[in-house]
Each structure stands twice: as C-alpha cells, then as structure tokens.
Design an enzyme around this catalytic site. Structure first.
Site, PDB file in Angstrom:
ATOM      1  N   GLY A  11       0.744  -1.233  -0.120  1.00 46.09           N
ATOM      2  CA  GLY A  11       0.006   0.022   0.080  1.00 46.09           C
ATOM      3  C   GLY A  11       0.997   1.170  -0.093  1.00 46.09           C
ATOM      4  O   GLY A  11       2.002   1.200  -0.485  1.00 46.09           O
ATOM      5  N   VAL A  13       2.391   3.029   2.628  1.00 43.57           N
ATOM      6  CA  VAL A  13       3.760   2.989   3.225  1.00 43.57           C
ATOM      7  C   VAL A  13       4.630   2.097   2.708  1.00 43.57           C
ATOM      8  O   VAL A  13       5.723   2.544   2.585  1.00 43.57           O
ATOM      9  CB  VAL A  13       3.269   2.789   4.826  1.00 43.57           C
ATOM     10  CG1 VAL A  13       4.654   2.808   5.701  1.00 43.57           C
ATOM     11  CG2 VAL A  13       2.480   3.973   5.510  1.00 43.57           C
ATOM     12  N   ARG A  82      -5.763   4.090   9.488  1.00 49.40           N
ATOM     13  CA  ARG A  82      -6.755   4.807  10.266  1.00 49.40           C
ATOM     14  C   ARG A  82      -7.546   5.450   9.335  1.00 49.40           C
ATOM     15  O   ARG A  82      -7.037   6.316   8.638  1.00 49.40           O
ATOM     16  CB  ARG A  82      -6.208   5.427  11.262  1.00 49.40           C
ATOM     17  CG  ARG A  82      -6.750   5.931  12.459  1.00 49.40           C
ATOM     18  CD  ARG A  82      -6.336   6.190  13.627  1.00 49.40           C
ATOM     19  NE  ARG A  82      -4.921   6.922  13.243  1.00 49.40           N
ATOM     20  CZ  ARG A  82      -4.658   8.355  14.072  1.00 49.40           C
ATOM     21  NH1 ARG A  82      -5.588   8.914  14.764  1.00 49.40           N
ATOM     22  NH2 ARG A  82      -3.828   8.818  13.730  1.00 49.40           N
ATOM     23  N   ARG A  88      -7.134   4.380  17.322  1.00 52.62           N
ATOM     24  CA  ARG A  88      -6.117   3.424  16.874  1.00 52.62           C
ATOM     25  C   ARG A  88      -6.703   2.144  17.423  1.00 52.62           C
ATOM     26  O   ARG A  88      -6.514   1.215  17.090  1.00 52.62           O
ATOM     27  CB  ARG A  88      -4.910   3.605  17.591  1.00 52.62           C
ATOM     28  CG  ARG A  88      -4.142   4.788  16.649  1.00 52.62           C
ATOM     29  CD  ARG A  88      -2.968   5.133  17.090  1.00 52.62           C
ATOM     30  NE  ARG A  88      -2.435   6.676  16.622  1.00 52.62           N
ATOM     31  CZ  ARG A  88      -1.540   6.759  15.491  1.00 52.62           C
ATOM     32  NH1 ARG A  88      -1.089   5.684  15.075  1.00 52.62           N
ATOM     33  NH2 ARG A  88      -1.374   7.831  15.208  1.00 52.62           N
ATOM     34  N   THR A 119       2.248  -1.511  11.190  1.00 52.04           N
ATOM     35  CA  THR A 119       0.672  -1.588  11.230  1.00 52.04           C
ATOM     36  C   THR A 119       0.439  -1.152  12.669  1.00 52.04           C
ATOM     37  O   THR A 119       1.026  -1.349  13.616  1.00 52.04           O
ATOM     38  CB  THR A 119       0.556  -3.252  11.261  1.00 52.04           C
ATOM     39  OG1 THR A 119       0.767  -3.683   9.696  1.00 52.04           O
ATOM     40  CG2 THR A 119      -1.106  -3.011  10.984  1.00 52.04           C
ATOM     41  N   ASP A 148       7.418  10.053  14.686  1.00 56.74           N
ATOM     42  CA  ASP A 148       6.798  11.244  15.560  1.00 56.74           C
ATOM     43  C   ASP A 148       8.066  12.237  15.807  1.00 56.74           C
ATOM     44  O   ASP A 148       7.617  13.648  16.025  1.00 56.74           O
ATOM     45  CB  ASP A 148       6.395  10.603  16.843  1.00 56.74           C
ATOM     46  CG  ASP A 148       5.195   9.612  16.522  1.00 56.74           C
ATOM     47  OD1 ASP A 148       4.399   9.873  15.780  1.00 56.74           O
ATOM     48  OD2 ASP A 148       5.134   8.642  17.424  1.00 56.74           O
ATOM     49  N   ARG A 151       8.464  14.511  12.817  1.00 56.83           N
ATOM     50  CA  ARG A 151       7.511  15.615  12.861  1.00 56.83           C
ATOM     51  C   ARG A 151       7.781  16.701  13.701  1.00 56.83           C
ATOM     52  O   ARG A 151       7.830  17.897  13.475  1.00 56.83           O
ATOM     53  CB  ARG A 151       6.053  14.987  13.350  1.00 56.83           C
ATOM     54  CG  ARG A 151       5.645  14.012  12.087  1.00 56.83           C
ATOM     55  CD  ARG A 151       4.257  13.355  12.434  1.00 56.83           C
ATOM     56  NE  ARG A 151       3.701  12.861  11.258  1.00 56.83           N
ATOM     57  CZ  ARG A 151       2.891  11.561  11.170  1.00 56.83           C
ATOM     58  NH1 ARG A 151       2.414  11.046  12.339  1.00 56.83           N
ATOM     59  NH2 ARG A 151       2.218  11.331  10.134  1.00 56.83           N
ATOM     60  N   HIS A 175       2.942   5.090  20.443  1.00 55.81           N
ATOM     61  CA  HIS A 175       2.538   5.550  19.126  1.00 55.81           C
ATOM     62  C   HIS A 175       1.208   6.087  18.572  1.00 55.81           C
ATOM     63  O   HIS A 175       0.429   5.113  18.209  1.00 55.81           O
ATOM     64  CB  HIS A 175       3.230   4.588  17.935  1.00 55.81           C
ATOM     65  CG  HIS A 175       2.967   5.195  16.575  1.00 55.81           C
ATOM     66  ND1 HIS A 175       3.710   6.671  16.090  1.00 55.81           N
ATOM     67  CD2 HIS A 175       2.342   4.845  15.530  1.00 55.81           C
ATOM     68  CE1 HIS A 175       3.422   6.884  15.038  1.00 55.81           C
ATOM     69  NE2 HIS A 175       2.784   5.706  14.255  1.00 55.81           N
TER      70      HIS A 175
END
Ligand code: APR
Length: 309
Positions: A11, A13, A82, A88, A119, A148, A151, A175
C-alpha cells in the site's frame, strides 16, 4: 551478497518504504500484498524508478510468500489504515487478525529475520506479532518514534528558522494520541529546546506533534500519512542493515526499564544488525514518567480487552 528486505503490504507506506530502500541501495526488496496485481504492478514501477536512481538493488513482488524466504528484515505494513474519526483502538481487532496471518507465513521462511512492525495500533500490534511469531523480543521492533520525532523535528526547525540537520527531537511512549514529546531531551545544536523557546511555543509544537498524523488525515479525508512513515522505515532499515548502532526511538518490549515490564512502548534504543542492542533509560522527571506509565497502561488495557473478545 546484498541483504534482503521483504515488505508485506504494497500500500502507501509499503511502497514508499520500498522506494526509499532502493534509493538508498540498502537491500534487495520483495514486495508482498494480498492483492497480487497491486504488488506486481508496483514492483515493475519501482524497478523502473530504481533504474532512474542508478540502483542495482533487485525488486520482486506478488502474493507468493516464497519470494520472502531468507529475508534479513521483514517490514509489516499489512493492515487497514486509520480512517478519519477512527481511534487506534478501533483498528486493533482487524489489524491483529491480519498481522497474525502474516506471521504464520513469515516465521518458517525467515526464522532469523528482524521484524519491523508498522501496522497500527503499533505498540499493541508489536506485542501481538512477538507472541504470534515466537521470535525473541530483540528482533520484533516497532516503527513509531522515528516518525513522531521527525514531525517534531520539522516543527522545531520551522519555528526557529534553522536547518533540520541541527535539530534532534525526542518523542517516546505510545505511538498515538498518548505519545510523549520530550522538549527537555530535544536539542538544537546541542542546546535543549527549553532554553530556546517560550513554554507557550513549546506547548504548541508538542500539541502539533501529537496531532501530526491526525492533521494529515483530516486534510486527506481518506487514508493517512505515508511519505514520512515510509521514509522512517528506510531510516530504521539503514540502522539495522548497516549495523549503525544508532540511537533512535523504537517500540520495544520493556523488561523493567521505566518501571515497566513485558509491555511494548516507544523508548530510545541502540539499533544494529542484531535488532535492539540496548534499551536506553532517560532520566525522566516524575511527571514525564507518570505520563509514560499512563500510556503503557492504556496499551495493556487495549490488549486485555482484545484478549477477552
Ligand atoms: N497480507 C498482505 N497484505 C495485506 C493483508 C494481508 N493479510 N491485508 C491487507 N494487506 C494490504 C492491503 O491490500 C494494502 O495494500 O496491506 C496494504 C495496506 O496498505 P494501505 O491500505 O495503503 O495502508 P497504508 O497507508 O500503507 O498503512 C499501512 O501502516 O501506518 C500504518 O496505520 C497504518 O496500519 C496501517 C499500515
């Protein structure tokens, strides 16, 4: 001989992870998806992209797990992403089933592999994968903190108008919404963030980091972030395949560190060819430790609830 990385889930990612792995000439790549045509089509596209990137790493793919035999690392992105408004926790039931079925295919074909889990919900999925695979916890690792941290790193660099190269951001814990960005352990050219920005500005960066995934989901409407997640996978693969001994945050099974035992959670680790080579214990203050432990409790509850259903 080149190393071999299999990526399960072709997919969004998985595709970027494959592209970045080929671009960095890290390993031969196998791309597997339930949907044979998806993996095969993307494999051809990636093969042609690799030619443009002057990468001789091989890429093969399809729905046949025999292609994965003898992998050094298996990256698991298979699952559903998601959706807007979905927590989550909602994801766990579906993705746990998918991950367990993937484990059954992997463990006999690549018994020595390191499993790099992507995942979501990540920390709970790591625990399920470790149990289902029977692999030592040192070889079942979750990708969360690198993303994270990236970011937060980008927001800090933007706020201060400095190069991202000089920014180190530290995010630990779950996460997910309960993640724990740590301004005291985030630095710009070695200077703690707490000495460079007002508490208000730091708070805004912390909040934007925590909402980083959701902010993107809200814009996209369907699907979720994939460019930074896929690139984060490649960054971790580099640490493992090149035995870099890098210190990076990863979801690992804690064994008494931070007062927590037998629970997967994101903390700084030393990563290398053996997987997790050391778990690093930061000197958290009481408030930080309480937040970390609250996150751990939420994961335990999610797993306990899942086990009962
Ligand atoms: N075996 C192999 N592949 C599977 C399986 C399975 N049992 N079940 C689903 N897949 C595949 C889907 O066909 C799909 O192509 O996994 C892929 C997932 O890709 P996307 O739907 O594009 O999701 P993506 O955005 O890549 O996110 C994957 O990573 O960041 C996390 O929360 C995210 O859990 C999600 C995962």
């Amino acid at each position: 001989m080149r190393k071999k990385v299999s990526i399960i889930g072709a997919g969004q990612v998985g595709t970027i992870a494959a592209l970045q792995t080929l671009a960095a000439k890290l390993a031969d790549v196998v791309l597997i998806d339930l949907m044979d045509g998806l993996a095969k089509g993307k494999t051809l596209d990636l093969q042609q992209a690799a030619a443009l990137m002057q990468s001789d790493c091989a890429i093969t793919g399809g729905n046949d797990y025999d292609l994965t035999t003898g992998s050094d690392v298996v990256v698991i992105t298979a699952g559903i992403p998601r959706q807007p408004g979905m927590s989550r926790a909602d994801l766990l039931a579906t993705n746990a089933r998918i991950v367990k079925s993937v484990m059954a295919e992997i463990i006999t074909r690549s018994p020595e592999a390191i499993l790099l889990m992507v995942t979501n919900p990540l920390d709970a999925i790591c625990a399920i994968a470790q149990k289902a695979s029977g692999f030592p916890a040192q070889r079942v690792i979750g990708m969360g903190g690198v993303l994270d941290g990236a970011r937060m790193q980008s927001f800090i660099a933007q706020e201060l108008g400095v190069s991202v190269k000089d920014v180190q951001a530290c995010v630990i814990g779950v996460h997910g919404e309960q993640m724990l960005p740590l301004p005291r352990f985030s630095t710009v050219a070695g200077v703690p963030l707490t000495e460079l920005l007002s508490p208000d500005k730091i708070q805004r960066i912390v909040e934007r980091t925590v909402n980083g995934g959701a902010e993107i989901v809200a814009h996209l409407k369907t699907g979720s972030a994939f460019l930074a997640p896929g690139t984060s996978v490649a960054e971790m693969l580099k640490g493992i395949l090149l035995d870099e001994k890098r210190i990076m945050p990863a979801a690992v099974c804690l064994q008494g560190e931070y007062g927590l035992r037998d629970i997967y959670l994101g903390v700084p680790v030393r990563i290398g060819s053996q997987g997790i080579e050391e778990i690093i214990q930061l000197r958290l203050d009481a408030d930080e430790l309480a937040q970390l432990q609250a996150g751990a409790q939420a994961i335990s509850q999610m797993l306990a609830q899942f086990a009962m259903e």
